[in-house]
Each structure stands twice: as C-alpha cells, then as structure tokens.
Scaffold this motif. Structure first.
Motif: not given
Length: 604
Positions: A8-14
């Motif tokens: 999910y997007r929230k888990d993607v490294p910034v």
C-alpha cells in the motif's frame, strides 16, 4: 482480493516517491489554493468586454490570465499526481473530484477570454503588436487562437460547454478510476510453481517482458480474463467519448472529427495519414522477420501475441538498480551539455520521480510538467536495465520542459503534440548508443541493446501506431453511425493487429481486448504522434552521431523554443523536413537494419 505481497502507498519508502511539497507544503495549503483560484476567476472577468479597447489593456489581460493559469495548473496537477500515485485512496479521489469541479467552474467563467480574442482581426492584432511591443511575445499565441475563428460557437454556447467540462471529461475519468481503484487481477504462478502478485503495472512493466514463458503467458491469461469482465462497461465509456468528439466536430463545423482533432496539433491530414500508412506498409515485413527470429530463438511451437515482448535471449536480462541506471543515463546524456544535465541530475536526485509499485498506482509512465515548478515523472521501477530506457524516455520530456520553462512564458511553452515525443525518444536512442559503445567487446550485451532499441520502435512504431490505426477505423465507423459495442471494438482491434503481423503470430480473442489498456484513446489523436516524434528523433540521433556539437546546439535551441513555432517549422530548425515522407522511410529502414544486424549476429 489484493495479494498481501502488494504494498500500500503508506508502506512505500519515501525516497521512492515524488516530493509534492515542491507544489504545495501540504494538502491544507492545496485546499486553500483551490478555494483561492475559484474566487480569483472573478478578477479575470473584469477584463470582459475590454480586450479590444487598446494594446495596453490586451497585454495586461494576457499577463493576468497567464499568471492565473499558472496557479490553476499547480492546483490541477497536484490533484492529478495524488490520484496517479494512489487512485484507490478515497481522499485522493475526493481531491481529484474537487479539482475537476473547480476547473469546470473556472473554465465557464473565463471562457469569454478566447471568445473575445476571436473578435479581433489579424490586422488589428498586428496594429496592437506595433503599439505595444510587449505583445510580440504572444504573436503565435494570438494568431493560433485566430485560426479557430470559424469553429467557435456563440459566447453563450462556449460558456455552457465550459460549464459542462467535468461531464465531458467523465468517460476518461470513469476509465481511469476503474483501472486504478476497482479492477483486480488473480495472482499467477511462474514456471517454478511459485505464486506471484498480479496488477496491471506489474504486467506491463515486468511480466509482459518476462523470460519465463509460463509466467508471461499465465499473467496474460489473468490480464485478459479480467479485461473480459469489464469490456462492456469500458466500451460504453469509450463510445461516449467518441460520440462526444464526433458531435463537437459537427457543432464546430469541421469537415470531420479527424480534422477537429488535428487542428490543435497544427498537423495536416496528409501528415497524419503518412505516419499511419507508410509505417504500417513498410515496417510490417521487417517486424514479421523479427517475429520469426523470436519464435526460433525461444524454441516455441507457436509465437503467441503475448510472446511478442519476450526477450530474444531469455537467459540474459540485465539487472540494474535505480541508482546505477541513473548514473548510466547521465553518462549517456552528457553530450547534451551542462544546462541539460543540470535538469537531469535534479530530476534523479531531488525526488522528481515516483518509482514505487503500490496498490492504486496508475499503470504506464508519464511526465507532468507544471509551469513555474518542475517536472514530475511517474514510472514503476523493476530493477531491470529495460526500465532505464523507460526512465530515459520520461526524462526526455522533463528535460524538454525544464528548458522550455526557463526560456518561455507559460503560453509559449508547449509545442504541438506532433513533436512532443521527439525529445523523449531521442534520449532512448542516446542511451542505446552509450550502452553499445560501453559494451563494444561484449557481443551478447550489444545484441541485448539492439533488442531494447527495437523495443523503443515497437512501443512507438507498432504499439502506439497500431493504436492510431485502430482509432482511424473507430472514427470512420462512428461517423457512419455504427454502434461501437465491445464486440465491434474487439473485432477492429484484432484485425489491425493481424493485418500487421500476418501469419507470423498466433492471435487469441484476448488480443482484441487490448483496446481497453490505453488511456490515450481519450486524448484525441495522440497515439500516432509517438511515431512522428520517433521519426524526428531517429534522424536527429543520426545528425548527433555524425556532426556532434552543431547538431546538439540545434536541438537544444529547438527544446528552448517551446511552443513558439508550428511543428514543421520547429522540426525544420533541427535540420529535418517532416513534410517529406522519405524521412519516415529512413526511420523504418533503420529498424530494418537493426533486425538484420540481429540475424547476422546469430549466424556469425
């Protein structure tokens, strides 16, 4: 159900995401800017009825509208980037909806601007430019608007159409929302029996090119099985889009919908048909020869449609990290000089690129270039050298608008879409040249680079060109009143593919469903322009190889010119005459020479 292995997007490294704070510090700031631009539209309406008063008023109005449009673009792009990164997020969906509604309201309020400009005559514009030298900057902009004069409706109708902008964009929005938020694919197994997650980005950026025939074909089956479930809904959306365009062309008194869609490109029907006809006729024999080679080298009993993008050498699929690919690309583009490279370095290191794979992310790749900010690139990175070509392509768009934005006003930034794909594809060709030279003593790698070059031509001269050929048939059917049902669209798409590949490829019914993959069908006559751009870049790459710096200087000046010239004039500044179909044949012959080199390399 979405597989747990998909992020999910929230888990993607910034660091794998783009930095939207360069547009707005946060969503609260964007919300305020959205509210502000709706209110500020009233300031623009103070010029209503005054544009023909005198040259100074006209210049003030243009400057005001241009500055205002920059704010509008930032608001709209921010919302689009949010939903492109994660269209499954209800908050992002809401932002996109708010943006769309605001833009429709704004278009309605300021539609008077171009309508009033159309009341001017060419002699009046010339006199205004003489009276106010500052208007010289906007000469092409003003005369481009004047070209639309006979196709503009009454101010009341233009305002009504602007107010309906959100409704008129609904087919594209429905298509995009479905692809990003609703459509789900079954997981697939590879040749080792291992289960792999499946999504459209994964299929288009990885599995379609997989050396694993079992995985490649299973992924295709999952892909097609899901498209089949949505075909009637997508056909309804697409028919609505086509009907909209056909009816607008009649309202605006164009001879055909094709003439209407070519008008903003400033491309003639001859230029359009030349690209479609010459490439289809001349390139097909070369690509059929390649298909036979691919079938032989893969050891397949039959070459299926889903095998066409398989690697020619399955055991050799070079990997690379994003960081390594970035360095390679910078080295390849070094010939373009320090100013251009400065933009490339910023793009690669300052989070102009969103490269993550996550739930809800838009498939494919694009570059969005909001004036006054910097370009934003979306890709889905898969740690393969092939991704370097995709990244280089989008960096070509970024480099183009980075330079145009530094040298032109907003209204003079964007050239015709007929030219727009030339800077992007030139970067791919320069990357290929660099890799060929760097691996001159490595026959296998050189062969792989040739296949990547063929991938570039496949994408632009085949995939997008055949989309253009399909579009041409669809518009013809629509103007004859033929209902564009799912079965009709699938039949026409399959016929276009079969006519190009002949009996070298085995087609299944799923091949006809591939019209559902591409959002370009909702963007007018865009697909064929990829071939026009690659035709230009093929000749330009040849000039750079043979002439070096003088050719590079010509090209940089063309990029900096932005949209200040018509496409043929702009391309002519690069030393290329696109009015001559022979240039198309030169590009096709180059593709043929690459295929011949491949065949020869296997016989050595």
């Amino acid at each position: 159900m979405i597989e747990e292995s998909r992020r999910y997007r929230k888990d993607v490294p910034v660091e794998q995401t783009w930095d939207l704070t360069d547009l707005f510090p946060d969503k609260k700031s964007w919300e305020k800017a959205l509210k502000d631009i709706v209110e500020e539209a009233d300031q623009i309406t103070t010029f209503k009825g005054k544009l023909s008063e005198n040259a100074n008023t006209l210049l003030q109005a243009i400057n005001s509208v241009e500055a205002y449009q920059q704010k509008v673009i930032h608001v709209a792009v921010y919302a689009n980037l949010l939903v492109s990164a994660d269209g499954s997020d209800p908050v992002n969906q809401g932002a996109a909806a708010k943006s769309g509604a605001a833009l429709a309201a704004i278009r309605s309020k300021i539609s008077f601007f171009e309508t009033e400009l159309l009341n001017l005559t060419s002699s009046e514009i010339e006199q205004f430019i003489e009276d106010e030298p500052g208007l010289e900057t906007y000469r092409k902009y003003l005369f481009d608007i004047l070209e639309q004069k006979e196709h503009i409706l009454s101010p009341e109708l233009e305002e009504a159409l602007s107010a309906l902008g959100e409704v008129l964009e609904a087919p594209h929005n429905i298509f995009s929302r479905s692809k990003q938020s609703d459509i789900q694919f079954k997981s697939v197994t590879d040749s080792q029996g291992k289960t792999q997650p499946m999504s459209e980005p994964l299929y288009e950026e990885s599995y379609e090119y997989s050396e694993d025939t079992v995985l490649r074909r299973n992924a295709y089956e999952s892909f097609i099985e899901t498209l089949e479930q949505y075909k009637n809904t997508y056909a309804a959306a697409y028919q609505t889009e086509i009907t909209k365009q056909v009816q607008l062309s009649k309202l605006r008194k164009y001879d055909s919908v094709t003439d209407m869609l070519l008008a903003p490109q400033q491309a003639t029907t001859e230029m359009y048909h030349n690209q479609l006809d010459v490439i289809q006729e001349k390139l097909a024999p070369h690509m059929q020869k390649y298909a036979k080679l691919l079938k032989e080298k893969l050891g397949l009993e039959e070459l299926r449609f889903c095998d066409l993008k398989a690697p020619l050498d399955p055991a050799f699929n070079p990997s690379t990290s994003y960081e390594e690919a970035s360095e390679t690309i910078l080295n390849a583009l070094d010939i373009m000089g320090p100013e251009y490279i400065e933009g490339m370095k910023k793009a690669l290191s300052d989070r102009w690129v969103d490269r993550a794979e996550n739930v809800g992310k838009a498939s494919g790749a694009f570059c969005s270039s909001p004036y006054g900010a910097h370009p934003y690139i979306l890709v889905t990175w898969a740690d393969k050298m092939r991704n370097a070509f995709i990244l280089a392509h989008e960096l070509g768009h970024a480099g183009h608008f980075y330079l145009a934005g530094k040298n032109q006003t907003l209204f003079n930034t964007r050239p015709s879409t007929y030219f727009i794909e030339a800077p992007s594809t030139l970067n791919e060709l320069l990357l290929a040249d660099h890799l060929m030279h760097a691996n001159k003593d490595n026959p296998r790698m050189k062969r792989w680079v040739i296949t990547q070059l063929l991938g570039t031509y496949y994408h632009n001269f085949i995939t997008h060109l055949l989309e253009g050929a399909f579009q041409r048939k669809v518009y013809d059917l629509a103007e004859k009143g033929t209902p564009l049902t799912a079965d009709v669209l699938c039949r026409e798409k399959r016929q276009v593919l079969e006519s190009f590949w002949g009996d070298t490829v085995t087609f299944d019914n799923g091949a006809g469903l591939t019209w559902m993959r591409q959002q370009h069908y909702y963007m007018g006559l865009y697909p064929y322009t990829y071939s026009a751009g690659l035709t230009v870049s093929t000749t330009m790459a040849k000039r750079i190889r043979e002439e070096g710096q003088p050719a590079v200087d010509d090209w940089l000046n063309v990029l900096k010119s932005g949209g200040t010239k018509r496409p043929l004039e702009l391309i002519n500044d690069a030393g290329i005459d696109m009015s001559n179909p022979k240039n198309i044949e030169i590009a096709v012959d180059y593709v043929g020479s690459l295929i011949d080199k491949l065949i020869e390399s296997y016989s050595e």
